[in-house]
Design a protein around this motif. Structure first.
Motif, PDB file in Angstrom:
ATOM      1  N   ASP A 239       0.818  -1.209   0.000  1.00 20.10           N
ATOM      2  CA  ASP A 239       0.000   0.000   0.000  1.00 20.10           C
ATOM      3  C   ASP A 239       0.852   1.260   0.000  1.00 20.10           C
ATOM      4  O   ASP A 239       0.556   2.215  -0.710  1.00 20.10           O
ATOM      5  CB  ASP A 239      -0.938   0.000   1.202  1.00 20.10           C
ATOM      6  N   VAL A 240       1.878   1.278   0.817  1.00 22.66           N
ATOM      7  CA  VAL A 240       2.812   2.407   0.884  1.00 22.66           C
ATOM      8  C   VAL A 240       4.212   1.833   1.040  1.00 22.66           C
ATOM      9  O   VAL A 240       4.401   0.820   1.713  1.00 22.66           O
ATOM     10  CB  VAL A 240       2.510   3.337   2.096  1.00 22.66           C
ATOM     11  N   ALA A 241       5.167   2.473   0.410  1.00 25.52           N
ATOM     12  CA  ALA A 241       6.563   2.063   0.560  1.00 25.52           C
ATOM     13  C   ALA A 241       7.421   3.307   0.698  1.00 25.52           C
ATOM     14  O   ALA A 241       7.078   4.372   0.183  1.00 25.52           O
ATOM     15  CB  ALA A 241       7.021   1.255  -0.644  1.00 25.52           C
ATOM     16  N   TRP A 242       8.518   3.154   1.406  1.00 26.42           N
ATOM     17  CA  TRP A 242       9.522   4.212   1.480  1.00 26.42           C
ATOM     18  C   TRP A 242      10.851   3.593   1.078  1.00 26.42           C
ATOM     19  O   TRP A 242      11.239   2.537   1.598  1.00 26.42           O
ATOM     20  CB  TRP A 242       9.640   4.808   2.883  1.00 26.42           C
ATOM     21  N   ALA A 243      11.524   4.251   0.140  1.00 25.62           N
ATOM     22  CA  ALA A 243      12.827   3.765  -0.326  1.00 25.62           C
ATOM     23  C   ALA A 243      13.825   4.917  -0.298  1.00 25.62           C
ATOM     24  O   ALA A 243      13.503   6.046  -0.681  1.00 25.62           O
ATOM     25  CB  ALA A 243      12.716   3.202  -1.742  1.00 25.62           C
ATOM     26  N   SER A 244      15.025   4.602   0.142  1.00 31.14           N
ATOM     27  CA  SER A 244      16.115   5.582   0.107  1.00 31.14           C
ATOM     28  C   SER A 244      16.430   5.922  -1.345  1.00 31.14           C
ATOM     29  O   SER A 244      16.069   5.178  -2.266  1.00 31.14           O
ATOM     30  CB  SER A 244      17.357   5.000   0.787  1.00 31.14           C
ATOM     31  N   ARG A 245      17.121   7.015  -1.538  1.00 30.30           N
ATOM     32  CA  ARG A 245      17.528   7.382  -2.902  1.00 30.30           C
ATOM     33  C   ARG A 245      18.363   6.275  -3.537  1.00 30.30           C
ATOM     34  O   ARG A 245      18.202   5.948  -4.705  1.00 30.30           O
ATOM     35  CB  ARG A 245      18.296   8.686  -2.882  1.00 30.30           C
ATOM     36  N   ALA A 246      19.268   5.698  -2.751  1.00 30.05           N
ATOM     37  CA  ALA A 246      20.142   4.644  -3.292  1.00 30.05           C
ATOM     38  C   ALA A 246      19.320   3.448  -3.762  1.00 30.05           C
ATOM     39  O   ALA A 246      19.563   2.905  -4.848  1.00 30.05           O
ATOM     40  CB  ALA A 246      21.162   4.208  -2.242  1.00 30.05           C
ATOM     41  N   ARG A 247      18.340   3.034  -2.973  1.00 31.70           N
ATOM     42  CA  ARG A 247      17.541   1.873  -3.362  1.00 31.70           C
ATOM     43  C   ARG A 247      16.648   2.210  -4.560  1.00 31.70           C
ATOM     44  O   ARG A 247      16.473   1.405  -5.453  1.00 31.70           O
ATOM     45  CB  ARG A 247      16.704   1.356  -2.199  1.00 31.70           C
ATOM     46  N   ARG A 248      16.107   3.414  -4.582  1.00 31.51           N
ATOM     47  CA  ARG A 248      15.288   3.827  -5.735  1.00 31.51           C
ATOM     48  C   ARG A 248      16.145   3.861  -7.000  1.00 31.51           C
ATOM     49  O   ARG A 248      15.714   3.418  -8.052  1.00 31.51           O
ATOM     50  CB  ARG A 248      14.647   5.190  -5.501  1.00 31.51           C
ATOM     51  N   ASN A 249      17.355   4.396  -6.887  1.00 26.60           N
ATOM     52  CA  ASN A 249      18.239   4.476  -8.052  1.00 26.60           C
ATOM     53  C   ASN A 249      18.648   3.105  -8.552  1.00 26.60           C
ATOM     54  O   ASN A 249      18.921   2.929  -9.733  1.00 26.60           O
ATOM     55  CB  ASN A 249      19.471   5.320  -7.741  1.00 26.60           C
ATOM     56  N   SER A 250      18.698   2.126  -7.667  1.00 22.96           N
ATOM     57  CA  SER A 250      19.113   0.779  -8.065  1.00 22.96           C
ATOM     58  C   SER A 250      18.075   0.090  -8.956  1.00 22.96           C
ATOM     59  O   SER A 250      18.386  -0.890  -9.622  1.00 22.96           O
ATOM     60  CB  SER A 250      19.408  -0.085  -6.841  1.00 22.96           C
ATOM     61  N   THR A 251      16.858   0.616  -8.986  1.00 19.45           N
ATOM     62  CA  THR A 251      15.828   0.011  -9.838  1.00 19.45           C
ATOM     63  C   THR A 251      15.995   0.417 -11.301  1.00 19.45           C
ATOM     64  O   THR A 251      15.404  -0.206 -12.180  1.00 19.45           O
ATOM     65  CB  THR A 251      14.408   0.401  -9.389  1.00 19.45           C
ATOM     66  N   ASN A 252      16.799   1.469 -11.550  1.00  7.66           N
ATOM     67  CA  ASN A 252      17.021   1.939 -12.925  1.00  7.66           C
ATOM     68  C   ASN A 252      15.721   2.127 -13.694  1.00  7.66           C
ATOM     69  O   ASN A 252      15.609   1.758 -14.849  1.00  7.66           O
ATOM     70  CB  ASN A 252      17.951   0.992 -13.682  1.00  7.66           C
ATOM     71  N   ARG A 253      14.705   2.654 -13.017  1.00  8.45           N
ATOM     72  CA  ARG A 253      13.397   2.939 -13.628  1.00  8.45           C
ATOM     73  C   ARG A 253      12.691   1.694 -14.152  1.00  8.45           C
ATOM     74  O   ARG A 253      11.871   1.767 -15.058  1.00  8.45           O
ATOM     75  CB  ARG A 253      13.531   3.994 -14.709  1.00  8.45           C
ATOM     76  N   LYS A 254      13.043   0.541 -13.619  1.00  2.00           N
ATOM     77  CA  LYS A 254      12.335  -0.693 -13.989  1.00  2.00           C
ATOM     78  C   LYS A 254      10.889  -0.581 -13.502  1.00  2.00           C
ATOM     79  O   LYS A 254      10.600   0.139 -12.555  1.00  2.00           O
ATOM     80  CB  LYS A 254      13.020  -1.905 -13.359  1.00  2.00           C
ATOM     81  N   PRO A 255       9.985  -1.330 -14.105  1.00  3.87           N
ATOM     82  CA  PRO A 255       8.575  -1.213 -13.716  1.00  3.87           C
ATOM     83  C   PRO A 255       8.242  -1.853 -12.367  1.00  3.87           C
ATOM     84  O   PRO A 255       7.136  -1.711 -11.875  1.00  3.87           O
ATOM     85  CB  PRO A 255       7.836  -1.926 -14.848  1.00  3.87           C
TER      86      PRO A 255
END
Length: 160
Positions: A73-89
């Protein structure tokens, strides 16, 4: 189907349900949440954004688990973890904090099963909000008195 294929399918886009997948790529649908659920989801997202500004909170976050793509329902991710997704879906490593809001259609065992999936995929904390707004915090070892990642997060969510 892959998650990308599901996202691009125009027939799926027209469905008025929350869509996830099981481990074989089959669609799993559930009814849309209540307005209270949406209000609580919005409040938790807003609080996380204010209290943890070094990352980003999001709603309906898709996470690739051993049981398919599940959206917390809700998630919080650090910048580093968000960047590691490389905009994957889809997140292949869960955000640090995964939050579920208990709806009338969810049993507590179902919520705890989701907790296990998110921890197995890399979450550091799992939170759930009960039907009365009470927040419950967990790490991989079990229940916590309060969040370690966000110790000032309130114990109760109130929406008017």
């Amino acid at each position: 189907m892959t998650w990308q294929e599901i996202l691009e399918d125009p027939d799926v886009a027209r469905l008025e349900y929350r869509v996830e997948s099981d481990r074989w790529g089959n669609l799993v649908m559930s009814p849309p949440p209540s307005s209270w659920h949406g209000d609580v989801q919005s409040e938790i997202t807003t609080l996380l954004g204010r209290l943890l500004p070094h990352g980003r909170s999001t709603t309906e976050c898709p996470i690739q688990t051993s049981e398919g793509v599940r959206a917390c329902d809700v998630a919080w991710a650090s910048r580093a973890r968000r960047n590691s997704t490389n905009r994957k879906p889809v997140f292949t490593v869960a955000p640090e904090i995964c939050v579920e809001i208990q709806s009338p259609s969810n049993s507590l065992p179902q919520i705890m099963e989701r907790k296990d999936w998110f921890f197995a995929t890399g979450a550091i904390e799992f939170w759930y909000c009960d039907p009365y707004g009470g927040m419950h915090f967990y790490d991989a070892d079990g229940p916590l008195e309060q969040s370690v990642l966000c110790p000032v997060f309130p114990a109760t969510i109130t929406v008017d």
